[in-house]
Design a protein around this motif. Structure first.
Motif, mmCIF file in Angstrom:
data_model
loop_
_atom_site.group_PDB
_atom_site.id
_atom_site.type_symbol
_atom_site.label_atom_id
_atom_site.label_comp_id
_atom_site.label_asym_id
_atom_site.label_seq_id
_atom_site.Cartn_x
_atom_site.Cartn_y
_atom_site.Cartn_z
ATOM 1 N N THR A 66 0.821 -1.213 0.000
ATOM 2 C CA THR A 66 0.000 0.000 0.000
ATOM 3 C C THR A 66 0.852 1.260 0.000
ATOM 4 N N GLN A 96 -7.675 10.601 -6.274
ATOM 5 C CA GLN A 96 -7.694 9.154 -6.041
ATOM 6 C C GLN A 96 -6.715 8.783 -4.928
ATOM 7 N N TYR A 134 1.050 7.556 6.252
ATOM 8 C CA TYR A 134 -0.017 7.897 5.303
ATOM 9 C C TYR A 134 -0.506 9.325 5.532
ATOM 10 N N ALA A 175 -6.126 3.886 3.804
ATOM 11 C CA ALA A 175 -4.979 3.165 4.358
ATOM 12 C C ALA A 175 -4.762 3.475 5.832
ATOM 13 N N GLU A 191 -8.142 9.472 -1.472
ATOM 14 C CA GLU A 191 -9.018 8.383 -1.026
ATOM 15 C C GLU A 191 -8.208 7.182 -0.557
ATOM 16 N N ASN A 192 -7.151 6.855 -1.299
ATOM 17 C CA ASN A 192 -6.314 5.710 -0.918
ATOM 18 C C ASN A 192 -5.638 5.936 0.433
ATOM 19 N N ARG A 208 2.546 1.786 -3.357
ATOM 20 C CA ARG A 208 1.571 2.240 -4.358
ATOM 21 C C ARG A 208 1.250 3.721 -4.163
ATOM 22 N N CYS A 209 1.088 4.149 -2.923
ATOM 23 C CA CYS A 209 0.800 5.557 -2.662
ATOM 24 C C CYS A 209 1.982 6.449 -3.045
#
Length: 707
Positions: free
Chosen positions: A131, A155, A174, A163, A158-159, A134-135
């Motif tokens: 995760t 987007q 995050y 997370a 939101e992720n 990817r972020c």
């Protein structure tokens, strides 16, 4: 098995690759020829095409390597080996300080066509199973291709929000990526369409993160965030986020948020908006269109001023116990009106009124030492040191900025946020979300607000509640949210000043004695009484608050001054001329001698009026030459031949008695002089230690005299 047999086991493609590798370090040109041949014979073979890329990369031929990589991405995208290489390139792109290998890969990436770069980053993000990785790739996408920010940025928001649902603290990677890296970029995107509710949510999360960051110990931060994630100037970054979100919401109040130095200017704009009729909602919340704007801007200014004030009071705040040179400070009531009139000094005329003349605003002064040199002569008013309980600064010592400004700014914001139903409800909600129930510094501030506003009965209740819960709130010293080691001491100091201001002399004395009991064996700073706090010529005619330095000299000066004022009031105002009360006052006058010379003259007048003094503690604690000479004179015929029972002596029969200087023989008069001479010889003893010993041993007697 021989080498030839090994080669016979290879496929044709593998054989060509083997030959190229053999020649790579011997004859690079020959190796390249082998690979050109292999490419021509097997154009669809991934192994051969990837080896060509590796050879070009090893030779630092960035242009050729980029060309090969582009072919690989176009023709062989499913190959796992290729995506491991892509991951290596993505990692290099994220390095803030790349090494030579990472720098080459970054250069290689930049040589690719833009569409290939974009597809490469998007695909890498989609394929990532981690995760955080990817972020980070999506953040890289918005950085490298700003035109994609409006889509991929939202987007990513939101992720990141999804997370961090599994994180228990706002201090997590995050949230840091969201508020520090993404929002400043996303919120500057032209044509961004985000619902106001979402922006309010993001602003709340940003405030929560930055407040948690500045109030969390460095050791904890290191365990949660990487060392590379250290935030430079977190307050300025928070102001920037508030400004950007405010722009997107159409808020006028965020125009000054480009710098934290505009704090007071922004507050003035907020006050002007409120005075001009801001829509802050009725009893049921109707018409509250401006609530969010006033709430978040005022809240940000309040939190900044609160932390500024806290750090100035506690210089070692959030430093993992690294002891600095500055002392802790605490706010106390300090202005004391003299009980008798005195001639007003001539005050120079001013060309125009000053804001400092506003009688509704208390003066706030700060402890500071005078410059080295002779102890200044302090003017007094009716025998009472003009400096009051804490003493003001030197000329110009009335604080016009710094800690005083931080305090007043925080109080003004506090009042705004508490003055309207909707603001108050939202303010309480936000404070709860910030975990303010664990903020000992907020409890300190709320008491200081009450003291500043003259709500002394409420301040007394808060302080007694603090003392009652002290044992429960004191935890392990490494617990950052535990009160500081000086908490009990500062609470008693505040309580003493509040008791005195409420004319509860007994309660003030009791609190003072608690303080003395804590500093008796404690250094807490150094410096002789000669390094006293300077005082102005005369206090202005209004309340005076003082930020008292928590050092032994300053604390002792505060406690002795309070007791001097209390005892003086009992003797001269309440006409309670008890010998012990008089003796205690004379003993305390020594600490800042000759500051209280006028008070001594008043006390001597009382002694003359009653014909003498009986104070057996005199010989244990009074060693100041001027005071001793005065009492020696009182014992003479010229001084009135007063009856002074102050020097115990031993007669030839070894029975101790108290000498009386009226109607006794010459031998006893001689013994009196000898006793006074012995006290005179002790005049070099540190007066600070003498006073502390006196208050420690005889404190209960002082308390009784003030009951």
């Amino acid at each position: 098995m021989s080498v030839d047999e090994d080669l016979n086991m290879l496929t044709d493609e593998e054989y060509l690759i083997h030959r190229a590798k053999e020649q790579q370090h011997i004859d690079p040109c020959a190796a390249k020829c082998w690979m050109i041949t292999a490419q021509a014979l097997f154009p669809k073979n991934f192994g051969i095409q990837f080896e060509v890329y590796q050879i070009e990369k090893a030779a630092k031929n960035v242009k050729e390597a980029a060309k090969c990589l582009g072919v690989l991405l176009r023709e062989f995208s499913p190959e796992p080996v290729l995506w491991r290489e892509v991951d290596t390139i993505m990692t290099a792109l994220r390095h803030s300080t790349p090494d030579p290998a990472s720098a080459f890969l970054t250069y290689l990436f930049n040589m690719l066509p833009k569409d290939v770069q974009l597809g490469m980053v998007v695909s890498a993000a989609e394929r990532s199973q981690d995760t955080m990785t990817r972020c980070r790739l999506m953040l890289l996408l918005t950085t490298t291709f700003p035109e994609t920010t409006s889509h991929h940025g939202l987007q990513l928001v939101e992720n990141l929000l999804a997370a961090e649902k599994h994180c228990t603290s706002p201090i997590n990677p995050y949230r840091r990526m969201l508020v520090c890296d993404l929002l400043p970029r996303l919120l500057q995107t032209q044509g961004l369409e985000v619902r106001p509710k979402t922006l309010h949510n993001l602003l709340s999360r940003a405030i929560e993160f930055y407040i948690a960051y500045v109030t969390t110990s460095p050791k904890v931060l290191q365990s949660v965030l990487d060392s590379e994630n250290k935030i430079e100037d977190p307050w300025q970054q928070l102001f920037t986020v508030v400004q950007l979100i405010g722009w997107n919401l159409g808020w006028d109040l965020v125009k000054g948020f480009q710098s934290t130095s505009n704090r007071e200017v922004i507050l003035q704009r907020i006050q002007n908006l409120i005075e001009g009729g801001a829509r802050l909602g009725g009893p049921k919340g109707e018409g509250g269109e401006d609530v969010r704007e006033v709430l978040y801007t005022t809240l940000t200014i309040f939190l900044h001023a609160l932390m500024d004030y806290t750090r100035r009071l506690y210089p070692d705040f959030n430093t993992e116990g690294n002891v600095g040179t500055a002392a802790v400070m605490t706010l106390v009531e300090a202005f004391v009106y003299p009980e008798t009139e005195a001639e007003d000094p001539v005050v120079p005329k001013r060309s125009r009124p000053s804001l400092d003349d506003d009688p509704t605003i208390p003066i706030v002064t700060v402890s500071r030492l005078c410059q080295p040199g002779p102890t200044p002569t302090t003017p007094t008013v009716s025998g009472v040191g003009v400096g009051g309980l804490g003493g003001a600064g030197a000329a110009g010592g009335i604080a016009a900025g710094g800690v005083s400004q931080a305090l007043t700014t925080a109080i003004k914001c506090w009042d705004i946020l508490k003055s309207y139903d909707q603001l108050r409800a939202e303010f309480v909600r936000v404070l709860e979300s910030l975990g303010s129930d664990r903020w000992w510094w907020l409890r300190v501030f709320t008491v200081d607000v009450l003291i500043y506003q003259g709500r002394l009965n409420e301040a007394y209740q808060e302080l007694t509640h603090t003392l009652a819960t002290h044992d429960r709130t004191t935890t392990h010293p490494h617990n950052f949210h535990a009160p500081p080691a000086t908490a009990l001491l500062t609470t008693h100091l505040k309580l003493a000043s509040v008791h005195y201001a409420l004319n509860n002399l007994s309660g003030a004395a009791e609190a003072v004695l608690e303080v003395v009991g804590q500093i008796g064996g404690w250094g807490g700073g150094s410096g002789p009484p000669g390094g006293e706090v300077c005082v102005p010529a005369r206090p202005p005619p209004r309340r005076h608050l003082h930020l008292l330095a928590i050092t032994r000299p300053h604390i002792l000066r505060f406690t002795t001054t309070l007791l001097i004022h209390a005892l003086r009031r009992r003797i001269l105002v309440d006409s309670h001329s008890d010998d012990f009360c008089i003796g205690h006052l004379i003993t305390l006058l020594q600490y800042e001698w000759p500051k209280y010379m006028r008070t001594l003259e008043e006390v001597i007048g009382v002694v003359r009026k009653q014909g003498g003094l009986s104070y057996p503690l005199f010989c244990s604690y009074v060693t100041t030459p001027d005071i001793l000479e005065e009492f020696m004179y009182l014992a003479t015929k010229e001084g009135g031949g007063l009856h002074l029972d102050i020097i115990p002596i031993n007669h030839t029969n070894k029975q101790q008695r108290t000498i009386s200087t009226r109607g006794v023989d010459r031998d006893l008069k001689h013994d009196f002089k000898v006793g006074m001479k012995k006290l005179m010889m002790r005049s070099s003893e540190p007066i600070e230690n003498t006073i502390i010993t006196f208050l420690t041993r005889e404190g209960s007697l002082i308390h009784q005299n003030l009951m």
